[in-house]
Write a protein that holds these residues in place. Structure first.
Motif, mmCIF file in Angstrom:
data_model
loop_
_atom_site.group_PDB
_atom_site.id
_atom_site.type_symbol
_atom_site.label_atom_id
_atom_site.label_comp_id
_atom_site.label_asym_id
_atom_site.label_seq_id
_atom_site.Cartn_x
_atom_site.Cartn_y
_atom_site.Cartn_z
ATOM 1 N N ARG A 73 0.628 -0.882 -0.082
ATOM 2 C CA ARG A 73 0.439 0.007 -0.338
ATOM 3 C C ARG A 73 0.561 1.406 0.066
ATOM 4 N NH1 ARG A 73 -5.436 -0.027 2.316
ATOM 5 N NH2 ARG A 73 -5.498 2.187 1.331
ATOM 6 N N VAL A 74 1.863 1.413 1.061
ATOM 7 C CA VAL A 74 2.798 2.461 0.754
ATOM 8 C C VAL A 74 3.915 2.646 -0.934
ATOM 9 C CG1 VAL A 74 5.003 2.840 1.634
ATOM 10 C CG2 VAL A 74 3.247 2.377 2.905
ATOM 11 N N GLU A 75 4.256 1.487 -1.066
ATOM 12 C CA GLU A 75 4.174 1.664 -2.384
ATOM 13 C C GLU A 75 3.399 2.331 -3.496
ATOM 14 O OE1 GLU A 75 5.896 -1.934 -3.299
ATOM 15 O OE2 GLU A 75 7.704 -1.645 -2.643
ATOM 16 N N GLU A 76 1.879 1.969 -3.358
ATOM 17 C CA GLU A 76 1.673 2.417 -4.318
ATOM 18 C C GLU A 76 0.725 4.299 -4.155
ATOM 19 O OE1 GLU A 76 -2.079 -0.725 -4.888
ATOM 20 O OE2 GLU A 76 -0.588 -1.779 -5.370
ATOM 21 N N ALA A 77 0.839 4.663 -3.149
ATOM 22 C CA ALA A 77 0.469 5.757 -2.310
ATOM 23 C C ALA A 77 1.456 6.923 -3.021
ATOM 24 C CB ALA A 77 0.608 5.430 -0.840
ATOM 25 N N ASP A 78 0.702 8.194 -2.972
ATOM 26 C CA ASP A 78 1.543 9.047 -3.531
ATOM 27 C C ASP A 78 2.252 10.169 -2.211
ATOM 28 O OD1 ASP A 78 3.004 10.782 -5.236
ATOM 29 O OD2 ASP A 78 1.829 11.832 -5.506
ATOM 30 N N PRO A 79 2.874 9.778 -1.361
ATOM 31 C CA PRO A 79 3.226 10.510 -0.294
ATOM 32 C C PRO A 79 3.667 11.278 -0.450
ATOM 33 C CG PRO A 79 4.589 8.527 -0.388
ATOM 34 C CD PRO A 79 3.883 8.475 -1.387
ATOM 35 N N PRO A 80 4.025 12.844 0.586
ATOM 36 C CA PRO A 80 4.669 13.797 0.616
ATOM 37 C C PRO A 80 6.719 13.663 -0.626
ATOM 38 C CG PRO A 80 3.324 14.149 2.027
ATOM 39 C CD PRO A 80 3.285 13.175 1.448
ATOM 40 N N GLU A 81 6.629 14.473 -0.937
ATOM 41 C CA GLU A 81 7.821 14.428 -1.073
ATOM 42 C C GLU A 81 9.695 13.797 -0.129
ATOM 43 O OE1 GLU A 81 10.813 13.549 -3.965
ATOM 44 O OE2 GLU A 81 9.283 13.729 -4.848
ATOM 45 N N ALA A 82 9.030 14.561 0.931
ATOM 46 C CA ALA A 82 9.887 14.556 2.106
ATOM 47 C C ALA A 82 9.073 12.952 2.535
ATOM 48 C CB ALA A 82 9.444 15.295 2.544
ATOM 49 N N PHE A 83 8.944 12.122 3.237
ATOM 50 C CA PHE A 83 7.871 11.115 3.342
ATOM 51 C C PHE A 83 8.621 9.611 2.237
ATOM 52 C CE2 PHE A 83 5.836 13.730 6.106
ATOM 53 C CZ PHE A 83 6.517 13.692 7.112
ATOM 54 N N LYS A 84 9.170 10.440 0.797
ATOM 55 C CA LYS A 84 9.219 8.816 0.226
ATOM 56 C C LYS A 84 9.831 8.039 0.117
ATOM 57 C CE LYS A 84 7.007 11.668 -3.751
ATOM 58 N NZ LYS A 84 6.833 11.351 -5.659
ATOM 59 N N GLY A 85 9.928 7.352 -0.107
ATOM 60 C CA GLY A 85 11.597 6.162 0.048
ATOM 61 C C GLY A 85 10.790 5.642 1.850
ATOM 62 N N MET A 86 12.366 5.405 2.535
ATOM 63 C CA MET A 86 12.401 5.065 3.854
ATOM 64 C C MET A 86 11.971 5.464 4.881
ATOM 65 S SD MET A 86 13.132 2.959 5.640
ATOM 66 C CE MET A 86 14.156 1.925 4.107
ATOM 67 N N PRO A 87 11.549 6.879 4.662
ATOM 68 C CA PRO A 87 10.928 7.836 6.025
ATOM 69 C C PRO A 87 9.768 7.068 6.323
ATOM 70 C CG PRO A 87 12.012 9.175 4.943
ATOM 71 C CD PRO A 87 12.124 7.970 3.798
ATOM 72 N N ILE A 88 8.808 7.104 4.997
ATOM 73 C CA ILE A 88 7.653 6.367 5.117
ATOM 74 C C ILE A 88 7.318 5.372 5.201
ATOM 75 C CG2 ILE A 88 6.804 6.256 2.646
ATOM 76 C CD1 ILE A 88 3.942 7.226 4.503
ATOM 77 N N THR A 89 8.398 4.378 5.030
ATOM 78 C CA THR A 89 8.295 2.969 5.776
ATOM 79 C C THR A 89 8.709 2.640 6.719
ATOM 80 O OG1 THR A 89 9.482 2.426 3.542
ATOM 81 C CG2 THR A 89 9.663 1.123 5.330
ATOM 82 N N LEU A 90 9.816 3.835 7.485
ATOM 83 C CA LEU A 90 9.553 3.914 8.822
ATOM 84 C C LEU A 90 8.452 3.844 9.840
ATOM 85 C CD1 LEU A 90 13.531 4.428 8.908
ATOM 86 C CD2 LEU A 90 12.540 2.764 9.321
#
Length: 113
Positions: A73-90
């Motif tokens: 779900r996180v990979e399919e989402a479009d989070p803000p640029e600051a959260f992309k990658g490792m931050p949103i995963t954590l």
């Protein structure tokens, strides 16, 4: 284990490549060792150890399936640029970990153990 895997990937790419699939298996071995140590420390009988091992294995399976779903779900989402990658995963991992904290004391409350 995830932090160690990321560090090895960045610092020692040839080692990371050579370990391949065996690096995640180390995590599984740690879970097995943890269940064994808990059974010994708590003085479980053979049957109690089997139930604890089965419960630990099923719990680990449930956690991995849940994390896979959250990661997808996180990979399919479009989070803000600051959260992309490792931050949103954590952050997703932290939220799932807090959800698992809700299971603390379930056995004691159900069975009065």
């Amino acid at each position: 284990m995830q932090l160690l895997e990321m560090a090895i990937r960045k610092q020692f790419p040839p080692l990371y490549t050579s370990l391949g699939v065996y690096l995640p298996l180390i995590t599984t071995n740690c879970a097995v060792l943890g269940v064994t140590i808990l059974a010994i420390e708590d003085g479980y009988t053979y049957l109690e150890s089997l139930v604890a091992a089965l419960g630990g294995g099923l719990g680990f399976l449930f956690a991995m399936v849940l994390f896979c779903g959250v990661r997808r779900r996180v990979e399919e989402a479009d989070p803000p640029e600051a959260f992309k990658g490792m931050p949103i995963t954590l952050m997703a991992a932290a939220i799932v970990a807090m959800a698992f904290m809700g299971f603390a004391g379930v056995i004691e409350n159900l069975f009065g153990v």
